[in-house]
Scaffold this motif. Structure first.
Motif, PDB file in Angstrom:
ATOM      1  N   TRP A  13       0.797  -1.271  -0.096  1.00  0.00           N
ATOM      2  CA  TRP A  13       0.088   0.054  -0.039  1.00  0.00           C
ATOM      3  C   TRP A  13       0.895   1.315  -0.127  1.00  0.00           C
ATOM      4  O   TRP A  13       0.435   2.342  -0.422  1.00  0.00           O
ATOM      5  N   GLU A  24      -2.838   6.105  -3.377  1.00  0.00           N
ATOM      6  CA  GLU A  24      -3.978   5.819  -3.137  1.00  0.00           C
ATOM      7  C   GLU A  24      -3.872   4.948  -2.082  1.00  0.00           C
ATOM      8  O   GLU A  24      -4.993   4.842  -1.074  1.00  0.00           O
ATOM      9  N   GLY A  25      -2.987   3.895  -2.203  1.00  0.00           N
ATOM     10  CA  GLY A  25      -2.528   2.835  -1.015  1.00  0.00           C
ATOM     11  C   GLY A  25      -2.410   3.723   0.312  1.00  0.00           C
ATOM     12  O   GLY A  25      -2.726   3.301   1.372  1.00  0.00           O
ATOM     13  N   ARG A  26      -1.501   4.699   0.164  1.00  0.00           N
ATOM     14  CA  ARG A  26      -0.952   5.720   1.353  1.00  0.00           C
ATOM     15  C   ARG A  26      -2.425   6.244   2.051  1.00  0.00           C
ATOM     16  O   ARG A  26      -2.450   6.252   3.355  1.00  0.00           O
ATOM     17  N   ALA A  27      -2.927   6.735   1.129  1.00  0.00           N
ATOM     18  CA  ALA A  27      -4.293   7.555   1.483  1.00  0.00           C
ATOM     19  C   ALA A  27      -5.367   6.442   2.138  1.00  0.00           C
ATOM     20  O   ALA A  27      -6.053   6.943   3.255  1.00  0.00           O
ATOM     21  N   SER A  28      -5.219   5.426   1.700  1.00  0.00           N
ATOM     22  CA  SER A  28      -6.358   4.374   2.527  1.00  0.00           C
ATOM     23  C   SER A  28      -5.706   4.199   3.808  1.00  0.00           C
ATOM     24  O   SER A  28      -6.626   3.565   4.639  1.00  0.00           O
ATOM     25  N   MET A  29      -4.509   4.236   3.903  1.00  0.00           N
ATOM     26  CA  MET A  29      -4.216   3.801   5.510  1.00  0.00           C
ATOM     27  C   MET A  29      -3.923   4.993   6.559  1.00  0.00           C
ATOM     28  O   MET A  29      -3.783   4.811   7.706  1.00  0.00           O
ATOM     29  N   THR A  71      -4.959   4.585  10.513  1.00  0.00           N
ATOM     30  CA  THR A  71      -4.588   3.211  10.821  1.00  0.00           C
ATOM     31  C   THR A  71      -3.622   3.730  11.979  1.00  0.00           C
ATOM     32  O   THR A  71      -2.736   4.554  11.915  1.00  0.00           O
TER      33      THR A  71
END
Length: 154
Positions: free
Chosen positions: A39, A44-49, A52
């Motif tokens: 991610w 996009e992967g970083r934004a999804s985390m 967290t």
């Protein structure tokens, strides 16, 4: 201590660093097979985390992040004038660190978060207050102290 990811930046080696709610940074590398964080390689992967939580060992060690600036301090207190709120469990707001400065005497600093700790503070031993961690103080005889609050500058 678990801290939320609030953003990212790249270090000098172009590795990604998660910016945590406490003000510390933590590398989040994708280096299979040892570290699998696919991610991290896309926006996009970083934004999804974001949001967290990661373990922050620097908070566990009561290390203040770099770049904090003092913005407020309490009045000086002594054993008779310590506010009731400081004698019972309380915490600072997210991102706000504290530094307990003992002017004279000794102060017991009890940290109920972080597995429970009790520290004896004196003029040579200040107390570090991590954001959102329950703590309280008690005098150990005559004492004078104040608390300085710090946060990210700018």
């Amino acid at each position: 201590m678990r801290r939320s990811i609030t953003g990212y930046h790249q270090d000098d080696a172009n590795d990604w660093v998660a910016e945590l709610s406490c003000g510390h940074g933590q590398h989040v590398r994708h280096k299979p097979p040892f570290l699998s964080r696919p991610w991290v390689v896309t926006p996009e992967g970083r934004a999804s985390m974001l949001g967290t939580e990661l373990d922050c060992v620097r908070c566990d060690r009561l290390e203040m992040p770099d770049g904090l600036v003092a913005y407020k301090r309490t009045a000086d207190f002594d054993e008779a004038t310590i506010p009731a709120g400081l004698r019972k469990n309380h915490s600072t707001k997210p991102g706000v660190w504290g530094m307990i400065h003992v002017i004279s005497g000794r102060l017991r600093y009890r940290i109920d978060g972080l597995g429970g700790r009790e520290l004896s503070l004196d003029p040579e031993t200040p107390g570090i207050v991590a954001p959102e961690v329950l703590h309280h103080v008690d005098p150990d005889g005559p004492v004078r102290f104040f608390v300085e609050f710090r946060r990210k500058g700018g």
